[in-house]
Write a protein that holds these residues in place. Structure first.
Motif, PDB file in Angstrom:
ATOM      1  N   ILE A   1       0.657  -1.026   0.056  1.00 26.89           N
ATOM      2  CA  ILE A   1      -0.003  -0.085   0.298  1.00 26.89           C
ATOM      3  C   ILE A   1       0.947   1.356   0.007  1.00 26.89           C
ATOM      4  O   ILE A   1       0.761   2.198  -0.613  1.00 26.89           O
ATOM      5  N   GLY A   2       1.703   1.287   0.930  1.00 26.02           N
ATOM      6  CA  GLY A   2       2.715   2.416   1.016  1.00 26.02           C
ATOM      7  C   GLY A   2       3.818   2.775  -0.009  1.00 26.02           C
ATOM      8  O   GLY A   2       4.413   3.687  -0.221  1.00 26.02           O
ATOM      9  N   THR A   3       3.925   1.550  -0.741  1.00 22.06           N
ATOM     10  CA  THR A   3       5.294   1.715  -1.853  1.00 22.06           C
ATOM     11  C   THR A   3       4.443   1.679  -3.193  1.00 22.06           C
ATOM     12  O   THR A   3       5.192   2.008  -3.949  1.00 22.06           O
ATOM     13  N   ALA A   4       3.263   0.953  -3.544  1.00 21.07           N
ATOM     14  CA  ALA A   4       2.980   0.989  -4.910  1.00 21.07           C
ATOM     15  C   ALA A   4       1.680   1.405  -5.255  1.00 21.07           C
ATOM     16  O   ALA A   4       1.328   2.269  -6.226  1.00 21.07           O
ATOM     17  N   ILE A   5       0.537   1.557  -4.079  1.00 22.78           N
ATOM     18  CA  ILE A   5      -0.841   1.747  -4.295  1.00 22.78           C
ATOM     19  C   ILE A   5      -0.731   3.224  -4.112  1.00 22.78           C
ATOM     20  O   ILE A   5      -1.498   3.841  -4.673  1.00 22.78           O
ATOM     21  N   PHE A   6      -0.360   3.514  -2.720  1.00 24.66           N
ATOM     22  CA  PHE A   6      -0.386   4.987  -2.365  1.00 24.66           C
ATOM     23  C   PHE A   6       0.914   5.506  -2.031  1.00 24.66           C
ATOM     24  O   PHE A   6       1.200   5.700  -0.606  1.00 24.66           O
ATOM     25  N   PRO A   7       1.911   5.486  -3.071  1.00 22.67           N
ATOM     26  CA  PRO A   7       3.186   5.893  -2.234  1.00 22.67           C
ATOM     27  C   PRO A   7       3.183   7.431  -1.798  1.00 22.67           C
ATOM     28  O   PRO A   7       4.286   7.711  -1.181  1.00 22.67           O
ATOM     29  N   ASP A   8       2.226   8.046  -1.984  1.00 25.98           N
ATOM     30  CA  ASP A   8       2.069   9.374  -1.481  1.00 25.98           C
ATOM     31  C   ASP A   8       1.019   9.515  -0.078  1.00 25.98           C
ATOM     32  O   ASP A   8       0.555  10.340   0.275  1.00 25.98           O
ATOM     33  N   ALA A   9       1.029   8.113   0.561  1.00 24.53           N
ATOM     34  CA  ALA A   9      -0.123   8.091   1.575  1.00 24.53           C
ATOM     35  C   ALA A   9       0.307   9.136   2.799  1.00 24.53           C
ATOM     36  O   ALA A   9       1.633   9.455   2.989  1.00 24.53           O
TER      37      ALA A   9
END
Length: 216
Positions: free
Chosen positions: A116-124
């Motif tokens: 999630i934090g690396t590919a789906i929402f790298p700008d989380a």
């Protein structure tokens, strides 16, 4: 443009990320999505169709419905293995990326998974990586599945479960498409010696700190 903050909760199986993500979402008043369930559902559909999940499974990802996510047979070992195989396919991941991003678009969300934090929402807005040793995770999963730690075969079953979790970790970390890894700006929480309440307290502390800083 998102309507609320996105909190990414990543980590290996049985580390406690699902429990944390649900409680975090409740505490912060955000929607929650177990993204691993998406891949389990796709793997289940492939198995139901008599297909080896390692074969192209994009069509199952594209046909996924809410009812598929609510099935009661998504937590079995064969589905976990199938999920790992379909998750390694770039076409499957691409088909599910929009699903995950649409979920968070209106109100923000807490999402748990492996990328999630690396590919789906790298700008989380907030990134957490929840982890524990394979032995700790095996015991948790064993007990969650109704296992009896005092049974004669408990140690054998625990070793088998630990080996299965370690194999899943290796597969998730070595896949070509969005491998599981710790984002550079993620806060890592080791849960071996922490109970669920302590993990939640630490996650909330970090999340609130980051959210306040992002609004400054």
């Amino acid at each position: 443009m998102r309507g609320g903050p996105v909190i990414a909760v990543d980590g290996p199986a049985a580390a406690g990320k699902g429990t944390l993500a649900r409680r975090l979402a409740e505490a912060l008043g955000l929607p929650y999505l177990d993204t691993g369930l998406l891949y389990r559902a796709v793997g289940r559909l492939a198995l139901d169709a008599g297909q080896d999940p390692a074969q192209p499974a994009e069509k199952f990802a594209q046909a996924l419905t809410p009812a598929d996510m609510q099935r009661k047979d998504l937590r079995t070992p064969d589905v976990a293995l199938a999920a790992s195989k379909v998750a390694a396919q770039p076409a499957v991941r691409a088909a599910l990326v929009d699903t995950q991003r649409r979920f968070a678009a209106e109100q923000g969300a807490v999402l748990d998974g492996r990328d999630i934090g690396t590919a789906i929402f790298p700008d989380a807005d907030v990134k957490l990586f929840i982890t524990a040793s394979p032995a700790t995770r095996a015991l948790r999963r064993f007990l969650q599945n109704g296992g009896d730690a005092t049974a004669a075969d408990a140690q054998t079953l625990l070793r088998d479960m630990e080996e299965a979790l370690s194999a899943r970790d290796r597969a998730d970390a070595s896949r070509d498409s969005a491998p599981m890894c710790v984002a550079d700006d993620a806060h890592v929480i080791e849960t071996d010696t922490l109970d669920a309440q302590a993990v939640l307290a630490e996650a909330l502390r970090f999340a609130r700190e980051r959210l306040v800083a992002s609004r400054a």
